[in-house]
Every structure is written in structure tokens, then in C-alpha cells.
Design an enzyme around this catalytic site. Structure first.
Site, PDB file in Angstrom:
ATOM      1  N   HIS A 184      -6.148 -11.105   5.646  1.00 56.47           N
ATOM      2  CA  HIS A 184      -6.160 -10.975   4.186  1.00 56.47           C
ATOM      3  C   HIS A 184      -5.090 -11.854   3.504  1.00 56.47           C
ATOM      4  O   HIS A 184      -5.379 -12.585   2.559  1.00 56.47           O
ATOM      5  CB  HIS A 184      -5.949  -9.523   3.761  1.00 56.47           C
ATOM      6  CG  HIS A 184      -6.930  -8.560   4.367  1.00 56.47           C
ATOM      7  ND1 HIS A 184      -8.237  -8.887   4.604  1.00 56.47           N
ATOM      8  CD2 HIS A 184      -6.804  -7.273   4.775  1.00 56.47           C
ATOM      9  CE1 HIS A 184      -8.871  -7.846   5.136  1.00 56.47           C
ATOM     10  NE2 HIS A 184      -8.011  -6.849   5.256  1.00 56.47           N
ATOM     11  N   ASP A 199      -3.266  -6.883  11.397  1.00 57.55           N
ATOM     12  CA  ASP A 199      -4.181  -6.129  10.528  1.00 57.55           C
ATOM     13  C   ASP A 199      -4.291  -6.760   9.135  1.00 57.55           C
ATOM     14  O   ASP A 199      -5.343  -6.695   8.503  1.00 57.55           O
ATOM     15  CB  ASP A 199      -3.660  -4.681  10.408  1.00 57.55           C
ATOM     16  CG  ASP A 199      -4.596  -3.778   9.618  1.00 57.55           C
ATOM     17  OD1 ASP A 199      -5.798  -3.756   9.947  1.00 57.55           O
ATOM     18  OD2 ASP A 199      -4.135  -3.099   8.673  1.00 57.55           O
ATOM     19  N   GLU A 244       0.845  -1.196   0.000  1.00 53.66           N
ATOM     20  CA  GLU A 244       0.000   0.000   0.000  1.00 53.66           C
ATOM     21  C   GLU A 244       0.879   1.244   0.000  1.00 53.66           C
ATOM     22  O   GLU A 244       1.981   1.218   0.548  1.00 53.66           O
ATOM     23  CB  GLU A 244      -0.879   0.026   1.253  1.00 53.66           C
ATOM     24  CG  GLU A 244      -1.811  -1.153   1.369  1.00 53.66           C
ATOM     25  CD  GLU A 244      -2.698  -1.027   2.614  1.00 53.66           C
ATOM     26  OE1 GLU A 244      -3.799  -0.502   2.475  1.00 53.66           O
ATOM     27  OE2 GLU A 244      -2.261  -1.432   3.693  1.00 53.66           O
ATOM     28  N   LYS A 255       2.667  -0.666   4.646  1.00 52.91           N
ATOM     29  CA  LYS A 255       2.110   0.642   4.319  1.00 52.91           C
ATOM     30  C   LYS A 255       3.239   1.570   3.908  1.00 52.91           C
ATOM     31  O   LYS A 255       4.393   1.343   4.251  1.00 52.91           O
ATOM     32  CB  LYS A 255       1.371   1.203   5.535  1.00 52.91           C
ATOM     33  CG  LYS A 255       0.137   0.371   5.893  1.00 52.91           C
ATOM     34  CD  LYS A 255      -0.842   1.140   6.739  1.00 52.91           C
ATOM     35  CE  LYS A 255      -2.051   0.299   7.098  1.00 52.91           C
ATOM     36  NZ  LYS A 255      -2.951   0.035   5.970  1.00 52.91           N
TER      37      LYS A 255
HETATM   38  C1  BG6 Z   1      -8.023  -3.359   5.926  1.00 51.01           C
HETATM   39  C2  BG6 Z   1      -6.884  -2.946   6.807  1.00 51.01           C
HETATM   40  O1  BG6 Z   1      -8.598  -4.543   6.380  1.00 51.01           O
HETATM   41  O2  BG6 Z   1      -7.551  -3.536   4.603  1.00 51.01           O
HETATM   42  C3  BG6 Z   1      -6.250  -1.683   6.296  1.00 51.01           C
HETATM   43  O3  BG6 Z   1      -7.361  -2.737   8.129  1.00 51.01           O
HETATM   44  C4  BG6 Z   1      -5.845  -1.844   4.853  1.00 51.01           C
HETATM   45  O4  BG6 Z   1      -5.127  -1.321   7.082  1.00 51.01           O
HETATM   46  C5  BG6 Z   1      -7.005  -2.370   4.018  1.00 51.01           C
HETATM   47  O5  BG6 Z   1      -5.425  -0.590   4.364  1.00 51.01           O
HETATM   48  C6  BG6 Z   1      -6.565  -2.707   2.610  1.00 51.01           C
HETATM   49  O6  BG6 Z   1      -7.702  -2.986   1.846  1.00 51.01           O
HETATM   50  P1  BG6 Z   1      -7.740  -2.709   0.274  1.00 51.01           P
HETATM   51  O7  BG6 Z   1      -9.082  -3.189  -0.131  1.00 51.01           O
HETATM   52  O8  BG6 Z   1      -7.545  -1.244   0.093  1.00 51.01           O
HETATM   53  O9  BG6 Z   1      -6.625  -3.504  -0.312  1.00 51.01           O
END
Ligand code: BG6
Length: 482
Positions: free
Chosen positions: A240, A235, A216, A331
């Protein structure tokens, strides 16, 4: 190309926490688009519920402005917004008292599908479950939706599951991991199980290693307090990245149905090798070309929370023993880029001799942005003068292949409609969440015991150098984050 839309039955959806960020940014825009597409029927009703004392028209005005927010791409046309606002209602309720619950009960229709979306801090999930059942708002068919953080560790995740189970059966609980709602993530299953091409090669005999990257560019933004208590391992990795790993590594389920898919994912999590805390690269961004430091952003100069994690994990089963999976997420990295790269072994023998320059075949599945797939293959470099080889990309962008006007729906559009349809395939089961914590916990506990600080990396870079060494040690390298 226009996606085929199958309308769902009329429903009452109560969004508790309706004035909060998730509801305003994601849930209402998602529902509005589903209405516009004809999937949500005009008889459906969305009931916002929150502590704020306001009437339905003030609530509609609030949602109206959420539906014109800049982040919505493409924007939602005015007629669609207005039609959606007509289906909204609002009740003030308090999770911790009796206030408002009878009023809410009076608005629910007995003969339609009913769902409660707890879009609130997890500390309120238990109290809300209690209220919903104490006021007899839940029919056996009623669904509840909860979202991460689902616990902070195994113990709290178990406690949460126990609390929810006191009031609802597992078949009524929809635990969202929004990555599973992303079209391209579901596509991982289509690529693997709807083609004969890949599956025969999808094992340690042919796959050298797999890289899973979720990078990110943004920092912690407005979520400093939550994030500083949480860190990237909890997180992103526990949920994910774990889900992505499961979809890549799992055995083919015998049928695309909730428990068949979730059973296979669970087996992967249980087969993950433990990872030594010291072998995981933890990073935290310092001020760099892309902005201020993490510590400044969270206003905690002594913060020991990681904003970056890179690790290597093995899977101890017949299919994957010997193939490392490298995971990284962070990040404030150089680019926003989520992808899975499956690198295959070299052919066993080169008929072109030693001079041939090999590049391994790599299948890259780009999750976001520029959703698509690339397969790197070797070809002959054109021209006379010997047999020179070159690697080229067979490159496919989903947007081009499916039509440039193909709108990739937001994950929440899909997931909320699945809740109404009663399809749990893309939702996490309680045992999956617990198994993921059971694997993550010892790593985090080890960091806490060792008291080591995360390694610095400049904001806007590829992460700490130690992450590069993690692969170099194995004679490999990360793909560039671009
Ligand atoms: C969230 C996290 O679950 O997913 C965030 O808490 C993160 O920190 C986000 O930025 C990323 O999601 P996406 O859909 O933007 O890839």
C-alpha cells in the site's frame, strides 16, 4: 451529486472462497451496490464457490446477513439486497480435488465475460489455477483475481508469478492492491496530471520532503496468526505505501492506460535507494490508553513482529534526487488517518526581512477519513502595525465540494467492475510486485540477522520516539497524527 454510471456487459463471476471473510465483508456488498447503481446488469451472475456443502438458498441466506452487517455505511436498502440475492448461485468445490468442478463448468455461460476471484489463502492460488485450466473453464478472455499477500518475499512472489503464468497470460491476471481502488488514491493522479499548477513544482528543486502516513487505530483484530507472521513492513509498506509513493513520485505516463501507468510506477520502485535495516524504526504496541499490548493480542509474549514502521527513502533519479520521502504506518496509533503531505522549500529570499515567520507551503492530500486537500499558504495577518505574516489553510473537503450526498464507493466496487471491463490500470503487474519485494527483502533480512526487537510504543500514541528522531536529525518533524 450523482456519479455517472456506465453499465458493464453481462458476466459470470465465480467467487472462490465465497464463505470467507473478504467475500462476505467486501466483495458481495460491493457487487450489491454496483447492481443497485445500475452498473452491474441484471443478467450478471455471481457464483459462490467454497468447500462447504450447502445449496444456493442457504448461501443466499448467508450473503443476506452479510449485506445487513453494521460496518456497511450507508446501509443497503432491502429491495437492493433482494435483487442482488436473486443473481447468486452456489457450487461446492474443493481446490485440492475434482469435487464440484464439473458442476461449476455446467453453470458457466459460454458467451459472457468470465472471471474467477480467488478469495482464498495464497497457498491455494496454484491449485485453483490448475483446476480452472484442467477443467477448461478459462477462455482466452477469462480473468482471474488474486490479492495480497502476493508472496512473503521475492522468491515466493516469483514462484507465485511463475505458477500463475503457467495457466494465464499477464493480461488475464488482476492483482489487487485495494489502495489503488480508493477514490482518493486515484485522485492523486488527477491532482497531479489534470492540473498545471502542481507539476512544475513537483521535483527536488521545489519539494523539501514528502511524508506518507497510513495510521490505524485498530489492532490486529481477528488476524493474529497471519499478522504475527507478516508484520507492518510486509503487510503495508511493501504494497500500500509503495503504491502511494509510486503515484506521488512517478513521471506522467503518456496516457492513462494500464501499461503506461505501470511502467512509470515500476521505474520509481527500481530507483528507490536501498535502506539500511538499522535505519528503519520498527515498533510494537504495548498496553496503553487504547488497549492491550500487541503480544497479548496475538497471544505470543515473545513476538518480535513489528506493528509500526517508519523510514526515510530517497529516489535516485533526476526529478527526486535530494528530496527525502518519509513513510510511516502503524496499528493502534492515536488516530485513523492516511495522508500525503508534500512540503515545499522556503522562498529563496525574504523581502519581509528576518523577522518574518516563515512556514513552508504544504500540500496535504487526505486519503481517509475526511477525504480532501489542504494547501497551507502564507498571507498577511490583517490589521495595521507592520507586515506580519501568517500561515493559513486553503482547505477543501471533497464531500463539501462534490455535494454532501456524494457516496465515496468502497475500493472493491471500482476494482471488481474494472476486472469485468478488462481494465488493468489499477492492478499491480507481476514485475511491480517483484520489484517491491526486491527493495523490501534486504531490510527484513537485516532485521532477522540482527535479531533486534521492535521498539515499544503505547497503544493509542503516535508511535515510538525513535520515529520522531528520524526526522529531527534532518531538522524536520512529522505531522501530528490527528
Ligand atoms: C490491509 C492490511 O491490506 O489493509 C490490514 O492487511 C490493514 O492490516 C488494511 O488494516 C488497511 O486498509 P484500509 O482500507 O482500512 O486503510
Amino acid at each position: 451529486m450523482v456519479a455517472r454510471v456506465i453499465p458493464v456487459d453481462p458476466f459470470d463471476l465465480v467467487v472462490v472462497g465465497a464463505t470467507g471473510d473478504l467475500a462476505q465483508r467486501k466483495i458481495f456488498p460491493a457487487l450489491c451496490r454496483r447492481l443497485a447503481d445500475g452498473q452491474m446488469p441484471p443478467q450478471a451472475r455471481i457464483i459462490g464457490a467454497a468447500r462447504s456443502d450447502m445449496d444456493a438458498s442457504a448461501f443466499r441466506a448467508m450473503v443476506a446477513s452479510a449485506l445487513t452487517a453494521d460496518h456497511l455505511d450507508p446501509p443497503i436498502p432491502a429491495p437492493d439486497r433482494n435483487a442482488f440475492l436473486d443473481q447468486l448461485d452456489y457450487v461446492a468445490v474443493d481446490a485440492r480435488s475434482q469435487a464440484g468442478w464439473n458442476d461449476l463448468a455446467a453453470r458457466l455461460r459460454p458467451d459472457v465475460t468470465r472471471a474467477f476471484y480467488f478469495s482464498v489463502a495464497p497457498s491455494l492460488f496454484g491449485a485453483l489455477a490448475e483446476r480452472v485450466s484442467a477443467h477448461d473453464l478459462a477462455t482466452p478472455e477469462t480473468r482471474i483475481v488474486v490479492e495480497k499477500p502476493l508472496g512473503h518475499d521475492l522468491e515466493t512472489a516469483r514462484a507465485l508469478n511463475t505458477t500463475l503464468a503457467r495457466h494465464f497470460s499477464e493480461a488475464q491476471i488482476y492483482r489487487i492492491d485495494h489502495y489503488l481502488g480508493k477514490e482518493t488514491v486515484q485522485n492523486l493522479m488527477a491532482v497531479r496530471f489534470a492540473n498545471i499548477l502542481f507539476e512544475p513544482l513537483w521535483n527536488a528543486r521545489f519539494v523539501d520532503h514528502v511524508q506518507i502516513t497510513v495510521a490505524e487505530t485498530m489492532g490486529v483484530g481477528g488476524r493474529a496468526a497471519y499478522y504475527d507472521q507478516t508484520g507492518a513492513m510486509r503487510d503495508m509498506v511493501q504494497n500500500h505505501l509503495m503504491q502511494l509513493l509510486c503515484l506521488i513520485a512517478m513521471e506522467p505516463p503518456h496516457i492513462f492506460e494500464p501499461d503506461a501507468v505501470r511502467d512509470e510506477k515500476l521505474k520509481v520502485i527500481r530507483a528507490l535507494d536501498p535502506v539500511a535495516p538499522g535505519d528503519v524504526v520498527r515498533g510494537q504496541y504495548r498496553a496503553g490508553p487504547a488497549g492491550q499490548s500487541y503480544a497479548d493480542e496475538v497471544e505470543n509474549p515473545d513476538s518480535g513482529t513489528e506493528s509500526y514502521v517508519a523510514l526515510k527513502v530517497g529516489i535516485s533519479n533526476w526529478r527526486w534526487k535530494g528530496t527525502p520521502f518519509y513513510l510511516r504506518t502503524g496499528k493502534r496509533l492515536a488516530a485513523r488517518s492516511s495522508e500525503i503531505a508534500v512540503t515545499f522549500h522556503d522562498p529563496p529570499h525574504s523581502i519581509f526581512g528576518e523577522a518574518a515567520e516563515w512556514r513552508e507551503n504544504v500540500l496535504v492530500i487526505r486519503l481517509q477519513p475526511n477525504e480532501g486537500m489542504t494547501l497551507r499558504v502564507m498571507i498577511k495577518e490583517p490589521g495595521p502595525g507592520g507586515m506580519r505574516l501568517k500561515d493559513v489553510a486553503l482547505d477543501m473537503s471533497f464531500a463539501k465540494a462534490l455535494g454532501d450526498d456524494m457516496h465515496i464507493p468502497d475500493a472493491y466496487e471500482r476494482l471488481i467492475m474494472d476486472v469485468i471491463r478488462g481494465n488493468q490500470t489499477l492492478f499491480m503487474r507481476g514485475d511491480e510486485v517483484e520489484a517491491a519485494w526486491a527493495w523490501t527483502d534486504p531490510v527484513i533480512a537485516g532485521w532477522t540477522a540482527q535479531g533486534t526487537a521492535p521498539l515499544p510504543y503505547p497503544a493509542g500514541s503516535d508511535g515510538p520516539e525513535a520515529a520522531a528522531r528520524l526526522l529531527q536529525r534532518d531538522g524536520r518533524q512529522w505531522r501530528e497524527i490527528r
